[in-house]
Design a protein around this motif. Structure first.
Motif, short mmCIF file in Angstrom:
data_model
loop_
_atom_site.label_atom_id
_atom_site.label_comp_id
_atom_site.label_asym_id
_atom_site.label_seq_id
_atom_site.Cartn_x
_atom_site.Cartn_y
_atom_site.Cartn_z
N THR A 232 46.18 44.20 47.49
CA THR A 232 45.18 43.27 46.95
C THR A 232 45.89 42.11 46.26
OG1 THR A 232 43.59 45.05 46.63
CG2 THR A 232 43.21 43.04 45.38
N GLN A 234 45.43 38.91 43.74
CA GLN A 234 44.52 38.31 42.73
C GLN A 234 44.87 36.83 42.58
OE1 GLN A 234 46.12 40.99 39.84
NE2 GLN A 234 44.15 41.92 39.39
N TYR A 236 43.61 34.59 40.78
CA TYR A 236 43.54 33.99 39.45
C TYR A 236 44.92 33.96 38.80
CZ TYR A 236 43.05 38.65 37.00
OH TYR A 236 43.19 39.91 36.50
N VAL A 263 41.12 38.73 46.28
CA VAL A 263 40.14 38.67 45.17
C VAL A 263 40.55 37.56 44.21
CG1 VAL A 263 39.70 41.17 45.30
CG2 VAL A 263 41.34 40.33 43.63
N ARG A 264 39.62 37.16 43.35
CA ARG A 264 40.02 36.23 42.28
C ARG A 264 40.70 37.02 41.16
NH1 ARG A 264 36.19 33.26 44.89
NH2 ARG A 264 36.50 31.00 44.90
N GLY A 265 40.08 38.11 40.73
CA GLY A 265 40.72 38.95 39.70
C GLY A 265 39.77 39.30 38.58
N ALA A 266 39.90 40.54 38.08
CA ALA A 266 38.87 41.07 37.18
C ALA A 266 39.31 41.22 35.72
CB ALA A 266 38.40 42.43 37.71
N MET A 268 40.75 38.83 33.52
CA MET A 268 41.19 37.54 32.97
C MET A 268 41.31 37.54 31.44
SD MET A 268 39.64 33.79 33.71
CE MET A 268 38.17 34.01 32.75
N ARG A 272 44.77 37.11 29.26
CA ARG A 272 45.03 35.96 28.38
C ARG A 272 45.31 36.43 26.95
NH1 ARG A 272 40.70 31.72 30.85
NH2 ARG A 272 42.18 30.68 32.23
N ILE A 284 47.63 33.68 34.17
CA ILE A 284 46.34 33.26 34.75
C ILE A 284 46.30 31.74 34.90
CG2 ILE A 284 43.82 33.35 34.43
CD1 ILE A 284 45.12 36.11 34.89
N TYR A 364 31.48 47.35 48.29
CA TYR A 364 32.46 48.18 47.59
C TYR A 364 31.65 49.13 46.72
CZ TYR A 364 36.49 48.86 44.35
OH TYR A 364 37.50 49.36 43.55
N ARG A 380 31.68 45.24 34.98
CA ARG A 380 30.53 44.62 35.67
C ARG A 380 29.59 43.96 34.67
NH1 ARG A 380 33.75 46.00 38.85
NH2 ARG A 380 34.26 43.87 38.36
N GLU A 383 31.19 40.74 33.54
CA GLU A 383 31.17 39.76 34.64
C GLU A 383 29.78 39.14 34.79
OE1 GLU A 383 33.44 40.12 38.84
OE2 GLU A 383 32.00 41.68 38.43
N GLN A 390 27.74 32.07 39.63
CA GLN A 390 27.14 33.03 40.57
C GLN A 390 26.24 34.05 39.87
OE1 GLN A 390 27.60 32.92 43.92
NE2 GLN A 390 28.73 31.05 43.58
C1 LIG Z 1 35.28 44.33 47.40
C2 LIG Z 1 35.86 43.91 46.11
C3 LIG Z 1 37.07 44.47 45.69
C4 LIG Z 1 37.64 44.07 44.49
N1 LIG Z 1 38.87 44.57 44.12
C5 LIG Z 1 39.49 44.07 43.02
C6 LIG Z 1 40.80 44.46 42.68
O1 LIG Z 1 41.42 45.26 43.37
N2 LIG Z 1 41.37 43.91 41.57
C7 LIG Z 1 40.72 42.99 40.78
O2 LIG Z 1 41.29 42.50 39.80
N3 LIG Z 1 39.44 42.63 41.08
C8 LIG Z 1 38.84 43.14 42.17
N4 LIG Z 1 37.57 42.74 42.48
C9 LIG Z 1 36.80 42.03 41.46
C10 LIG Z 1 36.94 40.58 41.63
O3 LIG Z 1 38.19 40.18 41.13
C11 LIG Z 1 35.81 39.89 40.85
O4 LIG Z 1 34.59 40.36 41.37
C12 LIG Z 1 35.95 38.45 41.11
O5 LIG Z 1 37.02 37.97 40.36
C13 LIG Z 1 34.76 37.63 40.85
O6 LIG Z 1 35.06 36.42 41.54
P1 LIG Z 1 34.33 35.90 42.83
O7 LIG Z 1 35.31 35.72 43.92
O8 LIG Z 1 33.21 36.82 43.14
O9 LIG Z 1 33.84 34.45 42.49
P2 LIG Z 1 33.41 33.62 41.24
O10 LIG Z 1 32.26 34.27 40.56
O11 LIG Z 1 33.27 32.24 41.74
O12 LIG Z 1 34.67 33.61 40.27
C14 LIG Z 1 34.77 34.28 39.04
C15 LIG Z 1 36.23 34.59 38.86
O13 LIG Z 1 37.00 33.37 38.77
C16 LIG Z 1 38.08 33.54 37.87
N5 LIG Z 1 37.88 32.63 36.74
C17 LIG Z 1 36.74 32.44 36.02
N6 LIG Z 1 36.93 31.55 35.03
C18 LIG Z 1 38.21 31.17 35.12
C19 LIG Z 1 39.00 30.28 34.34
N7 LIG Z 1 38.51 29.62 33.30
N8 LIG Z 1 40.29 30.13 34.69
C20 LIG Z 1 40.84 30.77 35.76
N9 LIG Z 1 40.13 31.62 36.53
C21 LIG Z 1 38.83 31.83 36.21
C22 LIG Z 1 38.03 35.01 37.42
O14 LIG Z 1 38.84 35.77 38.29
C23 LIG Z 1 36.56 35.36 37.59
O15 LIG Z 1 36.37 36.75 37.76
C24 LIG Z 1 37.00 43.11 43.67
C25 LIG Z 1 35.79 42.55 44.11
C26 LIG Z 1 35.24 42.92 45.30
C27 LIG Z 1 33.98 42.26 45.73
#
Ligand SMILES: Cc1cc2nc3c(=O)[nH]c(=O)nc-3n(C[C@H](O)[C@H](O)[C@H](O)COP(=O)(O)OP(=O)(O)OC[C@H]3O[C@@H](n4cnc5c(N)ncnc54)[C@H](O)[C@@H]3O)c2cc1C
Length: 409
Positions: A232, A234, A236, A263-266, A268, A272, A284, A364, A380, A383, A390
């Motif tokens: 995976t 991330q 971010y 993924v973007r990352g969970a 953050m 920080r 980040i 998932y 969750r 988030e 979103q």
């Molecule tokens: C199937 C699945 C598997 C996943 N597995 C993992 C995993 O293994 N590990 C993990 O960490 N996460 C995992 N996630 C969670 C995922 O990281 C979050 O659901 C996701 O970050 C939310 O982003 P988004 O792509 O849905 O889009 P958006 O809602 O557009 O983006 C939100 C995300 O953007 C980033 N962000 C927000 N504000 C800022 C800021 N100010 N500066 C920089 N970045 C910012 C953060 O990552 C935030 O979560 C998974 C999600 C799914 C759907």
């Protein structure tokens, strides 16, 4: 079925929520409404883990609210009806046995590995579970992972293809590390035999180097002919786009098939906060737009390769999803396998409209005892507590569908 990105309409709430009856939709409306109160989520996410540890009688309340929204059930048997329901709508499942973190003895980690093997067997017996996901922190001490991250040159920037430096470990730690590798082989062997993909989740940056190492090691062995093991990425993190490129190069050089969940990352806030407290530069991105840019670039990069690769677009972001869907039709890398995924309980408008237009898409879906999935549930809640972006959209779409159903009745 032919995919059709041009006709994708993420505002089609009828398709998005067809799998929920009125009562379930009203309950989701109430829950997402409550999560908009930032102060409530702040208090809830602090008190809930504490109340569970103390054994206060809140399990039933959690189970019938936030657990029901985001988790399949406490056991495989409880989760099965959800898996079948999703199958009716041509939605696949990434099954997630929700253990993570915690310091345990080796016997407990062995038990968890056995449970993962049972999950793979169960997945193999179902029509719509092509993947399971695992967290390495459920299989080994996080303290050991942290030590390995720190003792390797360029902590947080594990160079793909380089051996882990185990020199700093004591004899029991070395044994614990070898036990982890052996558990991972047991899991991946069973996955290979059952034709099930294993997605290794990305976790906190200070644990991630050895996780990446294990992922590469397993990919090199089990992805010779099929996409079995996924790492995976991330986006971010500022260093991950280049890490992705290096990982793919490494796979090409060694002749195995790279498979990546993007993924973007969970974590953050946690990332920080720790960086600030410990006085190192935050890993980040400086702002959301930089995360978005790297995320979309990662997709475009994988789509532009002339090499077999499997990617999972694990996102609730409509723009990234549309971009990936549109490009997957016109483009470029004929050896690309692309799959979309959203967390169960979130962004049904993406999932069910993608499946309706022929795209491979999954939910998932975590399962596990209430007290084991609390960290997942708290993430969750956090988030979904932002009214912007979103997550505010989630509530808007649920309310729109409730309104439409009222008008139609
Ligand atoms: C199937 C699945 C598997 C996943 N597995 C993992 C995993 O293994 N590990 C993990 O960490 N996460 C995992 N996630 C969670 C995922 O990281 C979050 O659901 C996701 O970050 C939310 O982003 P988004 O792509 O849905 O889009 P958006 O809602 O557009 O983006 C939100 C995300 O953007 C980033 N962000 C927000 N504000 C800022 C800021 N100010 N500066 C920089 N970045 C910012 C953060 O990552 C935030 O979560 C998974 C999600 C799914 C759907």
């Amino acid at each position: 079925m032919e995919t059709n990105a041009a006709k994708l309409n993420f505002n089609d709430t009828q398709k998005a929520f067809a799998y929920k009856n009125d009562f379930q939709l009203k309950k989701a409306n109430w829950l997402f409404g409550m999560m908009q109160y930032g102060w409530l989520v702040k208090i809830g996410t602090r008190l809930t883990p504490w109340a569970i540890r103390l054994g206060l009688p809140i399990k039933s309340l959690i189970k019938h609210t936030i657990f029901e929204q985001f988790v399949g059930g406490e056991s495989l048997a409880e989760t099965k009806p959800v898996v079948h329901l999703l199958n009716k709508f041509k939605v696949d499942v990434i099954l997630d046995y929700g253990v993570e973190g915690g310091e345990h003895d080796e016997a407990k980690y062995n038990k968890e590995a056995e449970q993962f093997i049972r999950v793979i067997e169960f997945a193999g017996s179902q029509a719509n579970i092509p993947f399971i996901s695992i967290k390495i922190t459920g299989l080994v001490s996080s303290m050991l992972l942290n030590k390995l991250s720190i003792s390797n040159p360029g902590a947080g920037k594990y160079p793909a293809g380089v051996e882990m430096n185990l020199a700093s470990l004591s004899a029991p730690e070395t044994q614990a590390w070898q036990n982890l590798i052996s558990r991972m082989h047991d899991i991946c062997r069973m996955a290979e035999k059952s034709g099930i993909g294993v997605m290794i989740d990305a976790e906190e940056s200070w644990l991630q180097d050895p996780i990446d190492y294990v992922a590469d090691l397993m990919m090199a062995q089990y992805n010779q002919n099929n996409f079995i093991v996924f790492n995976t990425i991330q986006l971010y993190r500022t260093d991950r786009l280049s890490f992705l490129k290096r990982s793919i190069d490494n796979a090409k050089q060694k002749g195995y098939l790279p498979a990546m969940k993007l993924v973007r990352g969970a974590y953050m806030e946690k990332e920080r906060k720790r960086a600030l407290e410990m006085g190192y530069p935050s890993p980040i991105q400086a702002d959301k737009s930089k995360t978005d840019k790297d995320y979309n670039e990662a997709i475009a990069f994988c789509q532009s390769l002339d090499y077999p690769i499997s990617i999972i677009i694990a996102s609730h972001n409509e723009q990234s999803t549309l971009l990936a869907a549109a490009k997957s039709q016109v483009h470029t890398n004929p050896k690309l396998e692309i799959h979309f995924s959203q967390l169960y309980g979130m962004s049904d408008n993406l999932t069910f409209n993608l499946s309706d237009h022929g795209f491979r898409v999954s939910k998932y879906l975590p399962f596990g005892p209430v007290n084991e999935v609390i960290p997942y549930l708290m993430r969750r809640a956090q988030e979904n507590s932002s009214v912007s972006g979103q997550t505010g959209r989630e509530l808007f779409l649920i309310r729109q569908e409730l309104g439409n159903r009222k008008k139609g009745s």
